[in-house]
Design an enzyme around this catalytic site. Sequence first.
Site, PDB file in Angstrom:
ATOM      1  N   GLU A  35       0.864  -1.181   0.000  1.00 54.65           N
ATOM      2  CA  GLU A  35       0.000   0.000   0.000  1.00 54.65           C
ATOM      3  C   GLU A  35       0.903   1.234   0.000  1.00 54.65           C
ATOM      4  O   GLU A  35       1.805   1.329   0.832  1.00 54.65           O
ATOM      5  CB  GLU A  35      -0.885   0.009   1.236  1.00 54.65           C
ATOM      6  CG  GLU A  35      -1.847  -1.156   1.341  1.00 54.65           C
ATOM      7  CD  GLU A  35      -2.588  -1.140   2.668  1.00 54.65           C
ATOM      8  OE1 GLU A  35      -3.511  -0.317   2.823  1.00 54.65           O
ATOM      9  OE2 GLU A  35      -2.232  -1.944   3.541  1.00 54.65           O
ATOM     10  N   ARG A 261       4.241 -13.079   9.857  1.00 56.84           N
ATOM     11  CA  ARG A 261       4.876 -11.789   9.649  1.00 56.84           C
ATOM     12  C   ARG A 261       6.122 -11.689  10.524  1.00 56.84           C
ATOM     13  O   ARG A 261       6.303 -12.464  11.469  1.00 56.84           O
ATOM     14  CB  ARG A 261       3.903 -10.646   9.961  1.00 56.84           C
ATOM     15  CG  ARG A 261       3.487 -10.565  11.405  1.00 56.84           C
ATOM     16  CD  ARG A 261       2.469  -9.456  11.618  1.00 56.84           C
ATOM     17  NE  ARG A 261       3.039  -8.159  11.289  1.00 56.84           N
ATOM     18  CZ  ARG A 261       2.315  -7.058  11.108  1.00 56.84           C
ATOM     19  NH1 ARG A 261       0.997  -7.095  11.195  1.00 56.84           N
ATOM     20  NH2 ARG A 261       2.897  -5.913  10.843  1.00 56.84           N
ATOM     21  N   LYS A 271       2.328  -0.118  10.586  1.00 54.01           N
ATOM     22  CA  LYS A 271       2.517   1.105   9.811  1.00 54.01           C
ATOM     23  C   LYS A 271       1.808   2.288  10.483  1.00 54.01           C
ATOM     24  O   LYS A 271       2.270   3.435  10.393  1.00 54.01           O
ATOM     25  CB  LYS A 271       2.019   0.912   8.377  1.00 54.01           C
ATOM     26  CG  LYS A 271       2.536   1.981   7.423  1.00 54.01           C
ATOM     27  CD  LYS A 271       2.071   1.734   6.006  1.00 54.01           C
ATOM     28  CE  LYS A 271       2.779   0.590   5.353  1.00 54.01           C
ATOM     29  NZ  LYS A 271       2.412   0.448   3.925  1.00 54.01           N
TER      30      LYS A 271
END
Length: 554
Positions: A35, A261, A271
């Site tokens: 993103e 992750r 983020k």
Amino acid sequence: MSEAEARPTNFIRQIIDEDLASGKLNQVHTRFPPEPNGYLHIGHAKSICLNFGIAQDYQGQCNLRFDDTNPVKEDVEFIESIQRDVEWLGFSWQGEPRYSSDYFDRLYGYAVELINKGLAYVDELTPEQIREYRGSLTSPGKNSPYRDRSVEENLALFEKMRAGGFAEGTACLRAKIDMASNFIVMRDPVLYRIKFAEHHQTGNKWCIYPMYDFTHCISDAIEGITHSLCTLEFQDNRRLYDWVLDNISIEARPRQYEFSRLNLEYAVMSKRKLTQLVSEKVVEGWDDPRMLTVSGLRRRGYTAASLREFCKRIGVTKQDNIVEMASLESCIRDDLNENAPRAMAVLDPVKMVIDNLPEDYQQTLTVSEHPNRTDMGSREVTFSREIWIDRADFREEANKHYKRLVLGKEVRLRNAYVVKAERIEKDEQGEITVIHCTCDVETLGKDPADGRKVKGVIHWVSAVTGLPAEFRLYDRLFSVPNPAAEDDFLTAINPESLTIRQGFVEQSLATAQASKPYQFEREGYFCADSKYSSADNLVFNRTVGLRDTWQKTV
């Protein structure tokens, strides 16, 4: 060992091997879909190495695709930084960068198809009501009063949404699946929402934007992705991924696979939290060397090879775990110990005067760039009557375990002579200002002739040709292993994550470049700062110390 045998193996590669061996697939096509709403961090580096690495090893293809479905949070700055980071890490994508927005027209068409099949409807519940109606992990949801609108009404309302006929938050398009599903993601998820925001790729063409779960699977199918790799938090979303593809008229059927992750001690990977650190100016920007963004690590002096090696060492599994920061630091130490040239720098200087040398004495010494690599060549340093040494390398008195300079005793200057401390000068506060020494001029490159043993070696910089420099000593940004678990993660900021010192470096570093790391002997690994350092203002960032001292200090 063959090339295939030398490759790292994991459950994803085993799946690919089976797909190719069975004839289910004849090629591998992956993608990296960030993103563009922030800079990439080290967790993204793991995904980059996985997706691009698999494409390389299987002679396949890997796309770079920006998941740009939320123009409110996205920016061209982030797009450019992501491309720069991927290339710096050593990877190339297939063709031009792709954007989910490239497919907005087709996505809209597939949404209309779902409406025509009675599988999507326009809902006018507020966002708060939608959350309330959705239920919880222990209680089923309930149907929206707008769920049973006719196909014709839904088509008209969806077109009205597209035309800007609804205010933000007053209508959305939802999939009609099952409000009693055990998986909340399948309880009539939102497919489109209204946002009156200019998009960095499509301008003002659209005021409705597709949600990630609707966009991602279709984008994968359009691009012919074979293995869609994502992290474990999207495991339940795989049901929606498959549902969308099962119910639209598209032939390609990518498969989604999830891996754990990257979680790293003394760091945050969210983020949202990284954005908060930047927006609240806890750090100076996305590329602050304390940030575990790819650009922050690069500015601090980490190499692409060290990050690739780190991702290789931690592997790919389905098991959630927290990786020790020492594992990352070990990778950069191993790389720089082998590849970084040596230099001398004094971070906390005190002057040494060698009284038995002439006042204008200067001697050019040729020293090797690396003790174990003759291929790196040599450099010249100036030895002079006055030099700088580190304040911690001298004591007026010390026990036998102290191997540096003590008043009345000897030590060797790196690549130069043996000196003996004879007397000192102090200021009014009692601080040592000058150490007066004598030099054994017969000890350049050899031991004293009378056989006396000199065990200690200290580094130095000429006070004549040495260059003033600023040293930024970076440490871990957080003082607790899991700052994300704190009620307010900002309270766990390490107050000593940055210490600035003023000192001197040898003259060979006058033109030090940010892309070139150095080992400052006995101090650590450093590089010139890419933002602040110049020939007139040398600024060096400490990448990592020579050894892991963190556990001894916390």
